[in-house]
Every structure is written in C-alpha cells, then in structure tokens.
Write a protein that holds these residues in place. Structure first.
Motif, mmCIF file in Angstrom:
data_model
loop_
_atom_site.group_PDB
_atom_site.id
_atom_site.type_symbol
_atom_site.label_atom_id
_atom_site.label_comp_id
_atom_site.label_asym_id
_atom_site.label_seq_id
_atom_site.Cartn_x
_atom_site.Cartn_y
_atom_site.Cartn_z
ATOM 1 N N ARG A 18 0.837 -1.208 0.000
ATOM 2 C CA ARG A 18 0.000 0.000 0.000
ATOM 3 C C ARG A 18 0.872 1.259 0.000
ATOM 4 N N VAL A 19 0.423 2.242 -0.770
ATOM 5 C CA VAL A 19 1.134 3.519 -0.875
ATOM 6 C C VAL A 19 0.900 4.303 0.410
ATOM 7 N N LYS A 20 1.991 4.693 1.067
ATOM 8 C CA LYS A 20 1.923 5.479 2.305
ATOM 9 C C LYS A 20 2.022 6.971 2.034
ATOM 10 N N SER A 21 2.811 7.327 0.986
ATOM 11 C CA SER A 21 3.030 8.736 0.677
ATOM 12 C C SER A 21 3.453 8.845 -0.793
ATOM 13 N N ALA A 22 3.305 10.034 -1.331
ATOM 14 C CA ALA A 22 3.686 10.263 -2.727
ATOM 15 C C ALA A 22 4.044 11.724 -2.926
ATOM 16 N N LEU A 30 0.461 9.898 -12.449
ATOM 17 C CA LEU A 30 -0.664 8.965 -12.368
ATOM 18 C C LEU A 30 -2.010 9.651 -12.600
ATOM 19 N N LYS A 31 -1.989 10.978 -12.636
ATOM 20 C CA LYS A 31 -3.198 11.789 -12.865
ATOM 21 C C LYS A 31 -4.275 11.473 -11.822
ATOM 22 N N VAL A 32 -3.836 11.507 -10.534
ATOM 23 C CA VAL A 32 -4.752 11.270 -9.415
ATOM 24 C C VAL A 32 -4.470 12.279 -8.317
ATOM 25 N N GLY A 33 -5.430 12.427 -7.440
ATOM 26 C CA GLY A 33 -5.228 13.236 -6.250
ATOM 27 C C GLY A 33 -4.615 12.371 -5.155
ATOM 28 N N LYS A 34 -4.001 13.031 -4.178
ATOM 29 C CA LYS A 34 -3.343 12.307 -3.088
ATOM 30 C C LYS A 34 -4.332 11.398 -2.353
ATOM 31 N N GLU A 35 -5.554 11.907 -2.134
ATOM 32 C CA GLU A 35 -6.571 11.124 -1.415
ATOM 33 C C GLU A 35 -6.982 9.867 -2.185
ATOM 34 N N ASP A 36 -6.834 9.890 -3.518
ATOM 35 C CA ASP A 36 -7.160 8.711 -4.334
ATOM 36 C C ASP A 36 -6.009 7.713 -4.403
ATOM 37 N N LEU A 37 -4.807 8.154 -4.071
ATOM 38 C CA LEU A 37 -3.632 7.283 -4.176
ATOM 39 C C LEU A 37 -3.232 6.644 -2.850
ATOM 40 N N ILE A 38 -3.216 7.422 -1.775
ATOM 41 C CA ILE A 38 -2.779 6.898 -0.477
ATOM 42 C C ILE A 38 -3.729 5.771 -0.045
ATOM 43 N N GLY A 39 -3.122 4.628 0.312
ATOM 44 C CA GLY A 39 -3.909 3.473 0.740
ATOM 45 C C GLY A 39 -4.145 2.464 -0.374
ATOM 46 N N GLU A 44 -2.289 -1.578 -8.049
ATOM 47 C CA GLU A 44 -3.570 -0.980 -8.450
ATOM 48 C C GLU A 44 -3.334 0.402 -9.042
ATOM 49 N N ALA A 45 -2.468 1.163 -8.380
ATOM 50 C CA ALA A 45 -2.232 2.542 -8.801
ATOM 51 C C ALA A 45 -1.459 2.651 -10.105
ATOM 52 N N THR A 46 -0.492 1.762 -10.314
ATOM 53 C CA THR A 46 0.398 1.929 -11.477
ATOM 54 C C THR A 46 0.132 0.956 -12.621
ATOM 55 N N HIS A 47 -0.468 -0.183 -12.332
ATOM 56 C CA HIS A 47 -0.703 -1.184 -13.380
ATOM 57 C C HIS A 47 -2.188 -1.459 -13.615
ATOM 58 N N ALA A 72 16.796 -2.269 -6.049
ATOM 59 C CA ALA A 72 16.509 -3.004 -7.287
ATOM 60 C C ALA A 72 16.054 -2.016 -8.357
ATOM 61 N N MET A 73 16.350 -2.345 -9.601
ATOM 62 C CA MET A 73 15.941 -1.502 -10.728
ATOM 63 C C MET A 73 15.315 -2.379 -11.802
ATOM 64 N N VAL A 74 14.177 -1.941 -12.339
ATOM 65 C CA VAL A 74 13.492 -2.636 -13.435
ATOM 66 C C VAL A 74 12.910 -1.588 -14.381
ATOM 67 N N GLU A 75 12.564 -2.042 -15.576
ATOM 68 C CA GLU A 75 11.782 -1.207 -16.493
ATOM 69 C C GLU A 75 10.371 -1.764 -16.496
ATOM 70 N N HIS A 76 9.409 -0.888 -16.333
ATOM 71 C CA HIS A 76 8.003 -1.292 -16.292
ATOM 72 C C HIS A 76 7.176 -0.418 -17.215
ATOM 73 N N VAL A 77 6.077 -0.976 -17.658
ATOM 74 C CA VAL A 77 5.056 -0.189 -18.337
ATOM 75 C C VAL A 77 3.969 0.050 -17.299
ATOM 76 N N HIS A 78 3.732 1.315 -16.980
ATOM 77 C CA HIS A 78 2.668 1.683 -16.044
ATOM 78 C C HIS A 78 1.544 2.359 -16.823
ATOM 79 N N PHE A 79 0.400 2.468 -16.160
ATOM 80 C CA PHE A 79 -0.750 3.126 -16.765
ATOM 81 C C PHE A 79 -1.284 4.156 -15.782
ATOM 82 N N ASP A 80 -1.620 5.348 -16.299
ATOM 83 C CA ASP A 80 -2.182 6.366 -15.419
ATOM 84 C C ASP A 80 -3.668 6.072 -15.204
ATOM 85 N N SER A 81 -4.350 6.953 -14.489
ATOM 86 C CA SER A 81 -5.765 6.728 -14.176
ATOM 87 C C SER A 81 -6.646 6.717 -15.421
#
Length: 186
Positions: A18-22, A30-39, A44-47, A72-81
């Motif tokens: 779970r995301v604690k802070s951003a 991610l095109k979200v507000g903090k209240e939509d991301l924390i928790g 869920e948030a990035t994929h 650790a380092m990786v390359e990922h494809v993420h998706f915004d909201s």
C-alpha cells in the motif's frame, strides 16, 4: 523535500504494497489526487491490476528488495488513471529500522517513454543501414565481377591488337616510320 524531486516518488509498505506517501510528480504522472492514491496498492495505482507484479516482463522490484535488502531496478510499463501507457525506469530502495528490518520502500521512477521511442527508432534506422550496406556489398560484388570480365575482355582485344601490330611490323620491316609507329602501339 520529496516534492522537490523531479522523479515520481512513492513510499510503499513492503508487506501489503500500500502507498503510504507520494510526491507531486507521482500524482501528476498517475493523474490522481493524493486522497485517491494513499492506501491503494502500488499495482492498483500503477498497473491497474489487483495482484502484484510477478511476470518476466514485469518483475516486482519490491519483492526483490525484500528478499535481498538491497536496491533493485526494473523497467516497467505503467498506466495512469486514464489508462495511458508510460514506460518507466523503476528504482526501489529499502528503508530499514534500527534493527535492519525493512519498514518501507522508496519507489522512484523516471519516465523513459521518449528514450524508448528513440531507441526503437534508432534500431529501425540501424536495420535499414544494415540492409542498405548488404545491398551495397552485393552491388559491389557484381561490379567486381563485371570489372574482372571487362578487364579480361579488354585484355583479349588488346592482345589481338598487339598481335596484329607485331605482324604488321614484320610485314613492313623495311619501312622505319611504320615500324616505329607500330612499336608505340605494342
């Protein structure tokens, strides 16, 4: 302090993901507000996925950090909201308590979409250059064969001319000016 970082930064619980802070960059990316991301969980948030990353294409860097207690380092494809694809270089770092136990992880990512597009374009151009080079090599080989054939043909014709000049010199041996001219031909 975290909002001064230009990369997207998430502080994540390594147990439940779970995301604690951003920082602000993460919220914009991610095109979200903090209240939509924390928790929310990071997956869920990035994929836009209900389970953690675990494929060869998307290994979970948090699991690697938890297993090794090393970054650790990786390359990922993420998706915004809005489900827009973003290619990212993801770096994850452990945050340890005084006993060395991981209590959080720092998830830093950088958008490398443009770099990936440039790399793909460079690869396409390299393929074209290799193809053009192969075609040039083939043409060069054909020109080499043609040159050898032409040289051979010219040599044969010159041998004929030289032979006739020799015969004419013998025939006109008593005429010095003709012999001299034919000598120049040889």
């Amino acid at each position: 302090v975290i909002n001064s970082i230009s990369d997207s930064l998430l502080v994540i619980d390594p147990i439940n993901y779970r995301v604690k802070s951003a920082n602000e960059t993460a919220l914009k990316q991610l095109k979200v507000g903090k209240e939509d991301l924390i928790g929310k969980t990071c997956h869920e948030a990035t994929h836009q996925n209900s389970s953690p990353c675990n494929s060869l294409e998307h290994p979970c860097p948090i699991q690697t950090v938890v297993a090794t207690n090393k970054p650790a380092m990786v390359e990922h494809v993420h998706f915004d909201s809005q489900n827009n694809k973003v290619v990212l270089e993801v770096n994850v770092y452990p945050v340890n308590d005084k006993d060395g136990k991981i209590v959080s992880v720092i998830h830093l990512d950088r958008d490398i979409s443009e770099r990936k597009k440039a790399e793909a374009e460079l690869g396409r151009i390299m393929d074209q250059l290799i193809s053009a080079n192969n075609q040039l090599a083939l043409v060069n080989d054909k020109l080499g064969v043609l040159g050898r054939l032409t040289r051979h043909d010219v040599r044969n014709k010159l041998s004929t001319v030289t032979g006739y000049a020799y015969l004419l010199k013998k025939k006109h041996a008593n005429q010095a000016d003709i012999v001299e001219g034919l000598g120049n031909v040889e």
